[in-house]
Enzyme design. Structure first.
Site, mmCIF file in Angstrom:
data_model
loop_
_atom_site.group_PDB
_atom_site.id
_atom_site.type_symbol
_atom_site.label_atom_id
_atom_site.label_comp_id
_atom_site.label_asym_id
_atom_site.label_seq_id
_atom_site.Cartn_x
_atom_site.Cartn_y
_atom_site.Cartn_z
ATOM 1 N N MET A 18 0.809 -1.208 0.000
ATOM 2 C CA MET A 18 0.000 0.000 0.000
ATOM 3 C C MET A 18 0.844 1.260 0.000
ATOM 4 O O MET A 18 0.521 2.241 -0.665
ATOM 5 C CB MET A 18 -0.927 0.016 1.229
ATOM 6 C CG MET A 18 -2.174 -0.798 1.097
ATOM 7 S SD MET A 18 -3.423 -0.243 2.289
ATOM 8 C CE MET A 18 -2.540 -0.397 3.835
ATOM 9 N N ASP A 63 13.097 3.757 10.412
ATOM 10 C CA ASP A 63 12.466 2.765 11.277
ATOM 11 C C ASP A 63 11.455 3.531 12.118
ATOM 12 O O ASP A 63 11.837 4.382 12.935
ATOM 13 C CB ASP A 63 13.517 2.092 12.158
ATOM 14 C CG ASP A 63 12.926 1.066 13.124
ATOM 15 O OD1 ASP A 63 11.688 1.049 13.314
ATOM 16 O OD2 ASP A 63 13.702 0.302 13.721
ATOM 17 N N ASN A 90 1.529 4.796 7.456
ATOM 18 C CA ASN A 90 1.077 3.593 6.763
ATOM 19 C C ASN A 90 1.749 2.315 7.256
ATOM 20 O O ASN A 90 1.159 1.233 7.181
ATOM 21 C CB ASN A 90 1.341 3.764 5.266
ATOM 22 C CG ASN A 90 1.147 2.482 4.486
ATOM 23 O OD1 ASN A 90 0.023 2.093 4.172
ATOM 24 N ND2 ASN A 90 2.254 1.805 4.164
ATOM 25 N N TYR A 155 -2.916 -7.352 16.673
ATOM 26 C CA TYR A 155 -3.155 -6.490 15.513
ATOM 27 C C TYR A 155 -4.446 -5.700 15.690
ATOM 28 O O TYR A 155 -4.473 -4.483 15.474
ATOM 29 C CB TYR A 155 -3.231 -7.350 14.253
ATOM 30 C CG TYR A 155 -3.432 -6.576 12.970
ATOM 31 C CD1 TYR A 155 -2.362 -5.936 12.359
ATOM 32 C CD2 TYR A 155 -4.684 -6.494 12.372
ATOM 33 C CE1 TYR A 155 -2.536 -5.220 11.181
ATOM 34 C CE2 TYR A 155 -4.869 -5.790 11.194
ATOM 35 C CZ TYR A 155 -3.797 -5.154 10.604
ATOM 36 O OH TYR A 155 -3.979 -4.441 9.433
ATOM 37 N N LYS A 159 -4.823 -1.624 15.970
ATOM 38 C CA LYS A 159 -5.543 -0.821 14.984
ATOM 39 C C LYS A 159 -6.713 -0.072 15.623
ATOM 40 O O LYS A 159 -7.095 1.018 15.175
ATOM 41 C CB LYS A 159 -6.032 -1.709 13.837
ATOM 42 C CG LYS A 159 -4.890 -2.236 12.953
ATOM 43 C CD LYS A 159 -4.062 -1.096 12.361
ATOM 44 C CE LYS A 159 -3.037 -1.584 11.349
ATOM 45 N NZ LYS A 159 -2.271 -0.466 10.753
ATOM 46 N N ILE A 188 -6.826 -6.596 1.883
ATOM 47 C CA ILE A 188 -6.084 -6.014 0.764
ATOM 48 C C ILE A 188 -5.109 -7.030 0.195
ATOM 49 O O ILE A 188 -4.480 -7.794 0.924
ATOM 50 C CB ILE A 188 -5.287 -4.782 1.226
ATOM 51 C CG1 ILE A 188 -6.194 -3.849 2.015
ATOM 52 C CG2 ILE A 188 -4.704 -4.038 0.037
ATOM 53 C CD1 ILE A 188 -5.445 -2.761 2.705
ATOM 54 N N THR A 190 -1.870 -7.545 -0.765
ATOM 55 C CA THR A 190 -0.522 -6.996 -0.613
ATOM 56 C C THR A 190 0.443 -8.132 -0.276
ATOM 57 O O THR A 190 0.010 -9.257 -0.006
ATOM 58 C CB THR A 190 -0.465 -5.954 0.507
ATOM 59 O OG1 THR A 190 -0.676 -6.607 1.770
ATOM 60 C CG2 THR A 190 -1.491 -4.859 0.314
#
Length: 251
Positions: A18, A63, A90, A155, A159, A188, A190
């Site tokens: 992305m 980083d 991102n 995760y 988020k 997505i 990716t």
């Protein structure tokens, strides 16, 4: 064309997936893009590809979990471009485990990149954005910052944190004409998800879940939302979440 002409943008995780799509589209629409990533060769290749297409892009090794890296990146952008109009937080990582099976090290690693990276980036960018007269901070969250799902405890928690951190920053930064919004992509296609989406049909179906459009999102479809929030077209969009999920959350 030229929807972000004259703007200076920083994209974390810009070397692939992305982030690469965001960088390429913003550059194509007139922005001077600074591609920030730990992947030096890939990041430099993206910058060179953009330049070959007559866009403006430079690579900075960053980083997102390092305060000193952030300070150096912002200092370089100020030196090279003199301003910062758009920050796209991102960069992100995924650990596929339920919370009760996630190790402390895995939990900390996810939060360091997904949450601390957003915090560091916002804190580092705001002074230069103030000098620039305002800007747009775009935090890439996820549908899993809105709803629960199996086997992704760290995760999902990270988020969700990004979603509410976005709203908190929106309140604090409004007086400085700095808009802050989050984007919540669905599934997505990716490098991070390729092994799941392109294995067997049962796995693909399980990952797509209730996605009403029945397919994964392509990175550029998220980038179109990024472009909107980066541009002056979204001048009254502030402190909200934009779902780009093919109807996942609606179902």
């Amino acid at each position: 064309m030229d929807r972000v002409k004259g703007k200076v943008a920083l994209v974390t995780g810009g070397a692939m997936g992305m982030g690469q799509a965001h960088s390429e589209l913003l550059a194509a629409e007139g922005a001077h893009v600074f591609i920030c990533d730990r992947e030096i060769e890939k990041g430099e290749a993206v910058a060179q590809s953009i330049a070959a297409a007559n866009g403006r892009a430079e690579f900075i090794r960053l980083d997102v979990t390092s305060e000193s890296d952030w300070d150096a990146a912002i200092a370089r952008i100020k030196q090279k471009a003199g301003r910062l109009d758009v920050l796209i937080n991102n960069a992100g990582i995924l650990v596929l485990k339920p919370a009760h099976e996630t190790t402390t090290e895995e939990w900390d690693r996810v939060f360091n990149v997904n949450v601390r990276g957003v915090y560091f980036g916002t804190r580092a960018a705001v002074p230069l954005m103030k000098e620039s007269g305002g800007g747009s901070i775009i935090n890439i969250s996820s549908i899993y910052g809105m709803v629960g799902a199996p086997s992704a405890g760290a995760y999902i928690a990270s988020k969700g944190a990004v979603r509410l951190l976005t709203k908190s920053c929106a309140v604090d930064l409004a007086p400085f004409n700095i808009r802050v919004n989050s984007i919540h992509p669905g599934v997505i296609d990716t490098p991070m998800t390729k092994n799941l989406l392109h294995s067997d049909e049962a796995t693909r179906s399980a990952i797509l879940g209730p996605t009403l459009l029945g397919r994964p999102c392509q990175p550029k479809e998220v980038s179109q939302a990024v472009l909107f929030l980066a541009s002056n077209e979204s001048s009254f969009v502030h402190g909200t979440e934009l779902l780009v999920d093919g109807g996942y959350v609606a179902n």
